[in-house]
Design a protein around this motif. Structure first.
Motif, PDB file in Angstrom:
ATOM      1  N   HIS A  82      42.499  10.478  35.381  1.00 23.27           N
ATOM      2  CA  HIS A  82      43.844  10.669  36.248  1.00 23.27           C
ATOM      3  C   HIS A  82      44.759   9.460  35.668  1.00 23.27           C
ATOM      4  N   VAL A  83      45.984   9.945  35.185  1.00 27.45           N
ATOM      5  CA  VAL A  83      46.810   8.841  34.683  1.00 27.45           C
ATOM      6  C   VAL A  83      48.389   8.901  35.152  1.00 27.45           C
ATOM      7  N   VAL A  84      48.855   7.775  35.758  1.00 29.81           N
ATOM      8  CA  VAL A  84      50.171   7.822  36.384  1.00 29.81           C
ATOM      9  C   VAL A  84      50.656   6.634  35.997  1.00 29.81           C
ATOM     10  N   GLY A 137      51.659  -0.288  31.351  1.00 29.04           N
ATOM     11  CA  GLY A 137      52.641   0.660  31.904  1.00 29.04           C
ATOM     12  C   GLY A 137      52.137   1.922  32.347  1.00 29.04           C
ATOM     13  N   PHE A 138      50.744   2.133  32.501  1.00 26.70           N
ATOM     14  CA  PHE A 138      50.068   3.023  33.305  1.00 26.70           C
ATOM     15  C   PHE A 138      48.837   2.800  33.749  1.00 26.70           C
ATOM     16  N   GLU A 139      48.438   3.361  34.987  1.00 33.98           N
ATOM     17  CA  GLU A 139      47.152   3.199  35.345  1.00 33.98           C
ATOM     18  C   GLU A 139      46.122   4.538  34.939  1.00 33.98           C
ATOM     19  N   VAL A 140      44.812   4.117  35.009  1.00 36.14           N
ATOM     20  CA  VAL A 140      43.719   5.232  34.628  1.00 36.14           C
ATOM     21  C   VAL A 140      42.997   5.137  35.506  1.00 36.14           C
ATOM     22  N   ASP A 141      42.753   6.133  36.409  1.00 35.21           N
ATOM     23  CA  ASP A 141      41.450   6.241  37.252  1.00 35.21           C
ATOM     24  C   ASP A 141      40.577   7.134  36.695  1.00 35.21           C
ATOM     25  N   LEU A 142      39.146   7.188  37.077  1.00 32.30           N
ATOM     26  CA  LEU A 142      38.152   8.057  36.768  1.00 32.30           C
ATOM     27  C   LEU A 142      37.691   8.540  38.194  1.00 32.30           C
TER      28      LEU A 142
END
Length: 322
Positions: free
Chosen positions: A308-310, A238-243
């Protein structure tokens, strides 16, 4: 967006307001020193004492847990995603109804996308106060926490009863279950049998990523997709996480069609946006409004990274095993 409006969407690490009575194990020895934080969203607290810093819906919740050495969070289950990254300290995560199916030790910056439908717990095994940041799937965080039966029994022995309405009642404060409210029923054997029991290889290999490995990938000049359909952890919670690292940060402004969140891990970051600029430090959490042009770059020399979360359009509880 004025600077005053943006400051209202930033939660500074030093301004976090803890709740020490958030969950059923608040009186249980070994877990009674926990501090829980709800940073964005309604969270999953069972206590009316929980302070919510930012209530704007994001499609996910951001929270945190702070614990002194040897303090643990009791075994529980979620219907939606629960992702942790280690902000401070050294932590041991364990899983299974009694916590004996496997464990993994995690260091600062490491991230753990805990699969749905398993009992999990965690303990600060460092030498100082530790903090882990949490991302929970969905705006309602899945409707609460499912506790292992022995956790509910232990809590009752120390004065706390969880009602079937999801609220806590503390006999030490003279509280009792209201009329019409029954104790939360214990999971039956059939229900316990349906809880997943993954092996350490399944969990560690599929759902844990080490900070140093991700930071090295970030030196290529591109943000590291940590969690997502094409991420290092191939999941759609339900979300994506980037570093984002120093090498992969860009001063070119961009925007998202939904709110996003910036959470520095190392270094200080300057966020420029239409209307102003702000600096974030490790432990700070910033909610960036949808459709706001912005950029984030390190503002000082030295190691720099942020998560970063969206949100995505995937169901908050979906677990995709590729």
């Amino acid at each position: 967006m004025t600077p005053q409006d943006m400051e209202a969407r930033i939660v500074r690490y030093g301004d976090l307001q803890p709740c020490k009575t958030a969950f059923i194990d608040a009186h249980t020895p070994g877990s009674d020193q926990k501090e829980n934080f709800t940073i964005i969203g309604g969270g999953v607290s069972e206590s009316p004492d929980q302070h919510v810093h930012i209530s704007i819906p994001h499609g996910f919740n951001i929270g945190a847990a702070g614990q002194p050495p040897h303090c643990r969070n009791s075994l529980h289950n979620h219907r939606t995603a629960e992702v942790f990254f280690i902000l401070k300290g050294r932590w041991r995560f364990f899983w299974g109804e009694h916590g004996d199916l496997g464990e993994v030790v995690m260091e600062e910056g490491d991230i753990f996308n805990i699969p749905t439908n398993i009992f999990r717990g965690f303990e600060n095994i460092g030498t100082d106060y530790g903090m882990i940041m949490a991302i929970l799937g969905g705006d309602d965080a899945g409707g609460g926490v499912i506790w292992a039966p022995h956790v509910i029994k232990d809590a009752k022995a120390h004065g706390l009863v969880l009602g079937d309405n999801g609220k806590l009642y503390d006999s030490k404060k003279g509280q009792s279950l209201p009329d019409g409210v029954k104790p939360m029923p214990l999971l039956t054997k059939d229900e316990l049998d349906k809880v997943d029991k993954p092996t350490p290889m399944d969990v560690i290999g599929g759902y844990v990523r080490r900070y140093l490995d991700m930071e090295a990938l970030g030196r290529s000049g591109k943000p590291v997709k940590v969690i997502g359909e094409n991420g290092l952890i191939r999941d759609k919670p339900g979300f994506e996480v980037d570093l984002i690292t120093r090498e992969s940060a860009s001063d070119k402004k961009h925007k998202h069609d939904r709110p996003s969140v910036l959470m520095p891990m190392h270094g200080h970051w300057r966020v420029d946006y239409e209307g102003g600029s702000v600096t974030l430090a490790p432990g700070d959490t910033m909610s960036v409004p949808e459709n706001l042009m912005h950029s984030a770059v390190p503002s000082m020399t030295g190691e720099a990274s942020l998560y970063h979360v969206v949100a995505t359009d995937d169901a908050a509880g979906a677990t995709w095993k590729g």
